[in-house]
Design a protein around this motif. Structure first.
Motif, short mmCIF file in Angstrom:
data_model
loop_
_atom_site.label_atom_id
_atom_site.label_comp_id
_atom_site.label_asym_id
_atom_site.label_seq_id
_atom_site.Cartn_x
_atom_site.Cartn_y
_atom_site.Cartn_z
N ASP A 71 36.59 42.36 33.58
CA ASP A 71 37.96 41.86 33.52
C ASP A 71 38.96 42.99 33.77
N ILE A 72 38.70 44.14 33.15
CA ILE A 72 39.61 45.29 33.31
C ILE A 72 39.60 45.78 34.75
N ILE A 73 38.40 45.95 35.33
CA ILE A 73 38.29 46.44 36.71
C ILE A 73 39.07 45.54 37.66
N LEU A 74 38.89 44.23 37.50
CA LEU A 74 39.55 43.28 38.40
C LEU A 74 41.07 43.30 38.23
N GLN A 75 41.54 43.54 37.03
CA GLN A 75 42.99 43.55 36.80
C GLN A 75 43.67 44.81 37.32
N ILE A 76 43.00 45.95 37.14
CA ILE A 76 43.66 47.19 37.58
C ILE A 76 43.41 47.46 39.05
N SER A 77 42.52 46.66 39.70
CA SER A 77 42.22 46.85 41.11
C SER A 77 42.97 45.81 41.94
#
Length: 580
Positions: A71-77
């Motif tokens: 979830d974090i990777i997708l949001q900050i990418s």
């Protein structure tokens, strides 16, 4: 901590400083913690935060730590740069052989979350991550693993972390689940990794004063939410934003009427928002409330009501608590018309509110004069000068004739003039307004204002001609044949002094015009003369003028003579009136 103070702290930490940090905001459910972060802080400083990557992760609904990492990777990418970097890292891992399509297909879930460890500090530059709903964390995720992950983000990736939680609820949940060890682990890690902890207290006053844009009186809005114990910031803002549709109609209304309107408006908006109440359900609820009130009144007066107790559902009991007592029905109906029919009723509402406001101001002014007059007699610290200072501005108002009766106005002006100057032209202008009002009242109701005329005759004799001219213009000159016919019909059975004045002062030419032009009028004249005869002392002038008109018509031509003779025979009058 006040919302404004918390905002200042977060501004320093997330915008001004460049250090990795973990912050915890601890507060009750529904107090507005998440709303504050997403809709107040991030919204207010979005321009200053535009170069930062911000992720929001609700721990509720995630079943593994890998889900959270993904979830974090997708949001900050927001671009493909970081994902591409993970692809490159995976390709270069020694001993792993993947085809290009294999990497693209499998780059999700586990591999994507595992790739988080492959990213460098620079990849997490200017990243802010918010973790919310700690008390709703899945039992599949260990507190130790989550807190260790947060620690890694801070220490190894130089991230800024915000934790939003309700620690009291967290304790209750772990106690119920018999997992106090998990709670001990959380407390231990929190002590090690959290740099700042702020207690979020729902300060509605601070929120409304500093974060709400409205033309309504904020003190009244605040009183409403306090009185009805509504403290959810998200809901408060939604209600105020909805109410702002009416914000331009309150500029000329008194504080009392504005308060009544705000309480009614917010009550309806709240019931519709929270319970999806329709107008029909609302009015049914009001009927129940009225029945309960009547029953309680009867019981308190010692009169047992025969009606059975109304059985309410738990929801109805809640809803009734938000009804406003003795609401103005016209205002109520207009609000519901706008909400359900989307009809723009603001002009009508403004007119009604201004009318109510004027009435309220009139009552306030009168109460002020009477209360201060009473105070002047009892309060030895309250001087005559104080009294004059308080009431003179009211006596000089353009609408004072709506506030005081003529005798009251005369009394207080006379009192003021004993100690202070009062503009004589202003007094004369005001007395004329009273005369206009008196005469107009005489026109619309069956009374004759003789007592007020006597007061004018005694104290303002120079205005008597104005009285007579005004009465002549309003009561006599503007009288139509239709109105005169209706008046004659009325006095046959009953009458007032005003009726006497009008009939006795109508000119012979007017009577003649109506007799010639309207057979129905002649019929009423016959009935009137039969009822009153010549010797009626109250309508002597009217009878005399009518008979003179008939005699004049009798002499004009044979046709008129024939008709007049028949009229005289019917009313039983043979002798003619002597000519003047």
């Amino acid at each position: 901590m006040k919302i404004s103070q918390l905002e200042e702290k977060l501004y320093e930490i997330f915008i001004k400083d460049n250090f990795p940090v973990v912050i915890a905001i601890n507060g009750e459910w529904g107090s507005g913690k998440t709303y504050f972060w997403q809709n107040i802080f991030l919204e207010r400083y979005k321009n200053k935060l535009k170069d930062k990557k911000i992720a929001y992760v609700s721990l509720f609904g995630h079943n593994s730590l890998n889900d959270i990492k993904t979830d974090i990777i997708l949001q900050i990418s927001k671009t493909t740069k970081i994902i591409s970097k993970i692809q490159d890292k995976v390709k270069n891992i020694k001993g792993m052989v993947f085809k290009e399509q294999d990497i693209n297909i499998s780059l999700g879930g586990g591999i994507l979350s595992a790739g988080l460890s492959l990213l460098t500090v620079n990849d997490f530059k200017n990243v802010i991550i918010c973790f919310d709903d700690f008390e709703r964390l899945s039992s599949n995720i260990k507190i130790k693993d989550l807190m260790g992950f947060i620690s890694n983000l801070k220490e190894q990736k130089n991230c800024k972390i915000l934790m939003i939680l309700n620690e009291e609820e967290l304790k209750k949940i772990h106690k119920i689940q018999n997992t106090e060890k998990e709670l001990d682990t959380f407390s231990l890690y929190k002590e090690k990794i959290v740099d700042y902890e702020f207690l979020f207290k729902n300060d509605i006053k601070d929120f409304i004063e500093n974060h709400i844009d409205t033309k309504f009186n904020k003190n009244i809005i605040l009183d409403y939410f306090y009185d009805y114990q509504i403290n959810n910031l998200r809901l408060i803002k939604q209600l105020i934003e909805k109410a702002n549709f009416y914000k331009d109609i309150i500029s000329n209304i008194t504080e009392k009427i504005q308060k009544d309107f705000i309480y009614l408006l917010f009550s309806i908006l709240y019931l519709k928002k929270k319970y999806n109440l329709t107008s029909q359900e609302y009015y049914e609820l009001k009927k129940i409330q009225d029945n309960i009130r009547i029953k309680n009144f009867m019981n308190s007066a010692g009169n047992d009501s025969n009606e059975e107790d109304t059985i309410l559902t738990d929801i109805q009991k809640e809803q009734i608590e938000y009804l406003v007592d003795f609401a103005n029905e016209d205002i109520e109906n207009l609000i519901w018309q706008q909400l359900e029919n989307e009809r723009d009723i603001r002009n009508e509402l403004k007119e009604d509110l201004e009318k109510l406001s004027l009435e309220n101001q009139i009552n306030q002014d009168k109460d002020k004069i009477m209360n201060n007059w009473n105070r002047l007699h009892l309060d030895f610290s309250y001087t005559i000068e104080d009294f004059i200072k308080d009431i003179k501005p009211i006596l000089e108002k353009e609408n004072v004739s709506e506030i005081l009766s003529l005798s009251e106005y005369h009394f207080f002006v006379n009192f003021v003039e004993k100690y202070d100057k009062f503009d004589s032209e202003k007094i004369e202008k005001t007395i004329k307004k009273y005369i206009d009002k008196i005469v107009n009242q005489e026109k619309s109701i069956s009374i004759h204002e003789e007592s007020n005329i006597d007061l004018i005759r005694k104290h303002y004799p120079d205005l008597l001609n104005y009285v007579y001219d005004k009465k002549l213009e309003t009561l006599i000159q503007n009288t139509t044949c239709k109105g005169l016919k209706e008046l004659l019909e009325k006095v046959i059975n009953g009458w007032g002094e005003k009726d006497q004045y009008i009939l006795n002062n109508i000119s012979k030419s007017k009577y003649k015009e109506c007799i010639i032009s309207n057979p129905a009028f002649v019929e009423v004249i016959i009935r009137f003369l039969k009822a009153k005869k010549r010797d009626d002392i109250y309508f002597r002038s009217a009878i005399k003028n009518i008979l003179k008109v008939l005699e004049e018509l009798e002499e004009e031509n044979e046709s008129y003579k024939f008709k007049v003779e028949k009229i005289f025979n019917v009313i039983g009058i043979q002798e003619r009136i002597k000519k003047d």
